[in-house]
Design an enzyme around this catalytic site. Structure first.
Site, PDB file in Angstrom:
ATOM      1  N   HIS A 401       0.797  -1.230   0.000  1.00  0.00           N
ATOM      2  CA  HIS A 401       0.000   0.000   0.000  1.00  0.00           C
ATOM      3  C   HIS A 401       0.824   1.271   0.000  1.00  0.00           C
ATOM      4  CE1 HIS A 401      -4.162  -1.459   0.556  1.00  0.00           C
ATOM      5  NE2 HIS A 401      -3.568  -2.502   1.093  1.00  0.00           N
ATOM      6  N   LYS A 593      -9.363  13.774   3.923  1.00  0.00           N
ATOM      7  CA  LYS A 593      -8.447  12.631   3.958  1.00  0.00           C
ATOM      8  C   LYS A 593      -7.587  12.784   5.198  1.00  0.00           C
ATOM      9  CE  LYS A 593      -7.007  13.938  -0.158  1.00  0.00           C
ATOM     10  NZ  LYS A 593      -6.987  12.664  -0.882  1.00  0.00           N
ATOM     11  N   ARG A 594      -6.826  11.745   5.549  1.00  0.00           N
ATOM     12  CA  ARG A 594      -5.910  11.904   6.669  1.00  0.00           C
ATOM     13  C   ARG A 594      -4.993  13.100   6.432  1.00  0.00           C
ATOM     14  NH1 ARG A 594      -5.930   8.133  11.103  1.00  0.00           N
ATOM     15  NH2 ARG A 594      -4.005   9.164  11.727  1.00  0.00           N
ATOM     16  N   LYS A 599       0.149  14.464   1.417  1.00  0.00           N
ATOM     17  CA  LYS A 599      -1.153  14.797   0.834  1.00  0.00           C
ATOM     18  C   LYS A 599      -1.305  16.303   0.621  1.00  0.00           C
ATOM     19  CE  LYS A 599      -3.566  10.745   2.796  1.00  0.00           C
ATOM     20  NZ  LYS A 599      -4.312  10.142   1.664  1.00  0.00           N
ATOM     21  N   THR A 701      -8.589   6.530  -2.659  1.00  0.00           N
ATOM     22  CA  THR A 701      -9.929   6.063  -2.982  1.00  0.00           C
ATOM     23  C   THR A 701     -10.930   7.197  -2.784  1.00  0.00           C
ATOM     24  OG1 THR A 701     -10.087   5.189  -0.721  1.00  0.00           O
ATOM     25  CG2 THR A 701      -9.600   3.604  -2.490  1.00  0.00           C
ATOM     26  N   LYS A 705     -14.467   8.287  -4.912  1.00  0.00           N
ATOM     27  CA  LYS A 705     -15.789   8.579  -4.339  1.00  0.00           C
ATOM     28  C   LYS A 705     -16.287   9.937  -4.831  1.00  0.00           C
ATOM     29  CE  LYS A 705     -14.082   6.467  -0.086  1.00  0.00           C
ATOM     30  NZ  LYS A 705     -13.486   6.826   1.221  1.00  0.00           N
TER      31      LYS A 705
HETATM   32  C1  LIG Z   1     -12.221   6.981   1.543  1.00  0.00           C
HETATM   33  C2  LIG Z   1     -11.798   7.364   2.888  1.00  0.00           C
HETATM   34  C3  LIG Z   1     -10.439   7.593   3.152  1.00  0.00           C
HETATM   35  C4  LIG Z   1      -9.378   7.541   2.078  1.00  0.00           C
HETATM   36  O1  LIG Z   1      -9.297   8.820   1.478  1.00  0.00           O
HETATM   37  P1  LIG Z   1      -8.047   9.230   0.548  1.00  0.00           P
HETATM   38  O2  LIG Z   1      -8.452  10.558   0.014  1.00  0.00           O
HETATM   39  O3  LIG Z   1      -7.973   8.188  -0.520  1.00  0.00           O
HETATM   40  O4  LIG Z   1      -6.858   9.273   1.415  1.00  0.00           O
HETATM   41  C5  LIG Z   1     -10.077   7.939   4.436  1.00  0.00           C
HETATM   42  N1  LIG Z   1     -10.990   8.053   5.419  1.00  0.00           N
HETATM   43  C6  LIG Z   1     -12.304   7.854   5.197  1.00  0.00           C
HETATM   44  C7  LIG Z   1     -13.266   8.026   6.327  1.00  0.00           C
HETATM   45  C8  LIG Z   1     -12.751   7.492   3.936  1.00  0.00           C
HETATM   46  O5  LIG Z   1     -14.065   7.285   3.732  1.00  0.00           O
END
Ligand SMILES: *Cc1c(COP(=O)(O)O)cnc(C)c1O
Length: 859
Positions: A401, A593-594, A599, A701, A705
């Protein structure tokens, strides 16, 4: 049987201030599926299925919760409705497991230390087809469905993308009828709850089990024992063979908690089996007899700490003993459970074990499973090394990952020696056999040996879990095309030469059930109406059928009206969670995101600062009004990440209350990012920020979304952005910044952020501004950690280098948003063209290319 007593975890938790009906109102002996007559006599008649469901809900309210409807809280209704839906899920689960067992099917076992499930209420209603019935039943009882849904605490047993991927995969596995089990840990405390105080992140424990979990089933009869610590004795059998014995160990017990995972549009219900740790025995009698009662009970509590809490670090491992113990605990319990299931069927043997069992390692966290399997085969079943190794290799697959060096797990040899001494011996044996292969390939090349070894020898000796995972698996995959290429070229080039064909790509995906059907009901209804069926929910490529409507003005109107309605809903969340008023007519620019340097939330912040400064310098500046939406948790020990949160909060607060801005900019940092919050933000997003330094985000991911819900991406050519770009087309995405190759070239040439800063006047002004105490009067150096990272710290993620390109691209976004029709067309084409990123597609690829797994229909 203490665990069995826990199986009805759902507790009545009525606050003592609320008047309670007399307990004698409830007839304890009634057990049918009908509600007690005293609860139903004044209720309106309904369609039979709804009436049946309503009776079931009322039955659970009385028999399980001992609650009168007049006194029931939304949480009570949530539990009662969940239990009613669960009845149907359990029937399907029993049926599914019976079919799988009788047909002795091949199964995949997904090993993951994290599952970020979120709420299960709506997904379970959707899967059982009960959503509308539940809505009507609750309505007839005067209960608001949304309030009931909101009463569920997220099941937050994960940090971010990796844990959420595991949750999406479980959904797809069941929906596609693949026989599967997820294994993990039943953390008593999931990821911390986040609050902001004076802009600072404050963490609170997440006691998600406080009110019980109506979805789980405790299987005390499948409890497993595992061993830790101790030492290895070298004994010889009666033929003079060395038979190492692991002795003087401590015993921990794992109790499985099963969460049923119901497929959508099918009968299949697979299981997520999570292990809770217990001490091996309730009382150590010897200690008890010698007066050590309290000591004995205290020791018991130590056994329970293993599954107490999820480590809150995303992408870093810091060599903590408890973390290694957690990893071994869940892996050892799970492997024993797999063996129990396999050998329960008398036709099964070791010979057919790899035909019935596939195990997928979600990152290296469960990699010790490779070694534990060898130990079981060698020490408990006296198998020869080669035979054991063949079984193990055929069984395991490994998903990588990340390429970030700080995220590649390593465990010190001394820690291993103490916690898992026998495993260390086996790793050494694996290594010496593996290094012979390296020798054979590159004779006399010591450097290759050093690079490939499972043991890192610079100073403190460390075990490299990624190398171990590659060597111990028949397939290794990356999570996006670009990431897999980098994996082969940069992280594992020698391994790719040694094991041709072992490396493959499996681009991540997301479940269309949660991330469109559930979270965006209005858009889903429009899609279903337009395509003439709901088939897209199980076949996301069908969204291509929307392409022909992208230029249709009426369709654009409808699409954008739904986007606006979702934005209106988000404004209410922003009002209640941030105390901030924002306009739904502004552009909603979303980065959720985190919080991590790679990022680059701070790149976003620099752009906000630039816009703010431009407004102050030119009060009549013509800008499309924007609401910048952030949500992110920082690891509690990650100071820079926390400093970035503080800076966004404080600078955002200043901008929000500056009348000169005149509502052209608003900054909303929503606290406590989690799945259920993502479900509210994503349908309302216009712009999706995916701005990581090229080469650092393995896939992402969140990007999928947001695109699926009609947000346009502003992003670098990183991770799955590259593939989103390919799918939606160049005209429907905003790409900026350095490519992976350019990043490498700049680094090789010697990147000097100072030069960029000197050359760009606006950048220099805002970086200096950030470094001053302008935004934190009287509090000097409030953002010095952040300021230092950009200049003196060498700007490791090249924020300054990409700044100008990012600002120029954002100016294009501003221009594009003014053309409403064209923006609508672009947004529609995003939704229409990202069907590839369904986790159904991903799971089919794993099943066909790694697991060799066939679907099994449950009649
Ligand atoms: C999808 C999701 C992530 C991953 O987000 P990235 O933008 O791909 O880092 C992290 N936390 C939650 C709650 C999510 O639904």
């Amino acid at each position: 049987m203490r665990a069995a007593a826990k199986s009805s975890r759902v507790q009545s938790t009525m606050p003592t201030t609320t008047p309670q009906p007399a307990a004698t109102d409830v007839s304890p002996s009634e057990s049918g599926h009908t509600a007690p007559p005293f609860l139903t006599k004044n209720l309106a008649p309904l369609a039979p299925p709804v009436q049946h469901l309503r009776a079931l809900i009322l039955r659970h309210l009385t028999s399980t919760l001992a609650r009168h409807p007049g006194a029931a809280t939304p949480r009570d209704w949530w539990i009662a409705t969940a239990l009613a839906a669960r009845d149907r899920i359990h029937e399907r689960m029993i049926e599914t497991q019976a079919v799988h067992n009788i047909e002795n099917v091949r199964r995949v076992y997904y090993f993951s230390l994290e599952y970020l499930m979120g709420r299960l209420f709506e997904s379970n209603l959707l899967a059982t087809g009960l959503t509308e019935d539940a809505r009507s039943a609750l309505k007839s009882l005067g209960v608001d469905f949304d309030a009931v849904r909101e009463a569920e605490i997220d099941m937050g047993l994960g940090n971010g993308g990796l844990g959420r991927l595991a949750a999406c995969f479980l959904d797809s596995l069941s929906t596609l009828d693949y026989p599967a089990l997820g294994y993990g840990i039943y953390y008593e405390f999931g990821l911390f709850k986040q609050e902001f105080v004076n802009g600072h992140q404050i963490e609170h424990p997440d006691s998600w089990l406080l009110f019980g979990d109506p979805w789980e089933v405790v299987r005390a009869d499948y409890t497993q024992e595992v061993h830790l610590y101790g030492r290895v004795e070298n004994v010889f059998d009666d033929r003079g063979n060395s038979r190492p014995r692991w002795v003087d160990t401590q015993t921990i017990v794992g109790v499985p908690h099963d969460i049923p995972i119901a497929g959508y549009g099918t009968k299949t219900v697979n299981l997520l089996r999570l292990w809770a740790s217990k001490a091996s025995k309730d009382f150590d009698l010897a200690a008890f007899n010698s007066g050590g009662y309290v000591e004995a009970v205290r020791e018991k509590a130590v056994g329970e700490t293993i599954s107490k809490v999820l480590y809150p670090n995303d992408k870093t491992e810091n060599g903590k003993e408890l973390r290694l113990v957690q990893q071994y605990f869940f892996v050892a319990c799970s492997l024993r459970d797999i063996l129990r299931r396999h050998f329960r069927n008398p036709v099964n043997t070791w010979a057919n074990f790899p035909e019935k069992v596939a195990v997928q390692l979600n990152d290296t966290h469960p990699a010790i499973a490779v070694v534990e399997s060898m130990r079981i085969l060698l020490d408990e079943h006296q198998m020869e090394w080669e035979a054991a190794w063949e079984i193990v290799q055929r069984t395991f697959g490994y998903t990588n990952h990340t390429l970030l060096p700080e995220a590649l797990e390593k465990w010190s040899v001394s820690l291993f020696e103490r916690v898992l001494p026998r495993h260390l011996q086996i790793i050494y044996e694996m290594n010496s056999r593996f290094l012979q292969k390296v020798q054979a390939k590159w004779p006399g090349n010591v450097e290759k040996m050093r690079t490939c070894s499972l043991v890192e020898e610079n100073g403190n000796k460390m075990i490299r879990m990624a190398h171990l995972s590659v060597v111990g698996s028949h397939a290794v995959n990356g999570v996006a095309a670009l990431h897999t290429e980098l994996l082969k070229k940069q992280l594992f080039p020698e391994f790719n030469e040694l094991f041709p064909g072992r490396f493959q790509n499996k681009t991540n995906g997301i479940t269309p059930r949660r991330w469109l059907a559930q979270c965006n009901p209005q858009l889903s209804a429009l899609i279903t109406r337009t395509l003439g069926s709901e088939a897209w929910v199980r076949d996301l490529d069908l969204l291509r059928g929307l392409e022909s409507h992208a230029g249709d003005a009426a369709f654009q109107e409808e699409f954008m009206a739904i986007k606006r309605a979702n934005k209106v809903q988000l404004t209410a969340v922003i009002r209640s969670d941030c105390g901030l008023e924002v306009s739904p007519d502004a552009l909603f620019d979303v980065q959720i995101k985190r919080l991590h340097e790679y990022k680059r939330q701070h790149l976003n912040l620099l752009h906000i600062l630039a816009l703010y400064r431009r407004i102050l310098q030119n009060p009549s500046l013509d800008l499309v009004p924007r609401v910048f939406v952030f949500a992110a948790k920082a690891a509690p020990g990650y100071d820079l990440a926390k400093n970035i949160i503080r800076a966004i909060n404080v600078i955002g607060g200043k901008i929000n209350s500056d009348p000169r801005v005149n509502d052209r900019l608003k900054v909303a940092f929503l606290p406590n990012y989690r799945v259920s919050l993502a479900e509210k933000i994503i349908p309302a997003a216009d712009l999706s920020e995916q701005i990581s330094t090229a080469g650092k985000e393995a896939s992402g991911t969140g990007n999928m979304k947001l695109a699926l819900n009609g947000a346009l991406t502003i992003g670098t050519l990183d991770g799955a952005n590259v593939e989103i770009h390919e799918e939606v087309g160049d005209e429907n995405i905003f790409i900026f910044g350095m490519t992976v190759v350019q990043v490498e070239e700049l680094r090789a040439a010697g990147y000097r952020p100072w030069d960029v800063y000197q050359r760009d006047e606006e950048l220099r002004a805002i970086v200096d501004w950030l470094g001053s105490d302008y935004f934190t009067p009287g509090e000097h150096g409030a953002f010095s950690i952040l300021h230092h990272s950009l200049l003196g710290g060498g700007d490791p993620f090249m924020v300054l280098a990409d700044f100008r390109s990012y600002c120029d691209c954002q100016a294009k976004v501003d221009r594009a948003y003014r053309d409403r029709a064209n923006w609508a067309k672009m947004a529609i084409l995003n939704t229409a063209r990202v069907g590839k990123f369904s986790s159904d597609r991903t799971i089919r690829e794993y099943a066909e290319q790694i697991w060799n797994l066939k679907p099994v229909r449950v009649p």
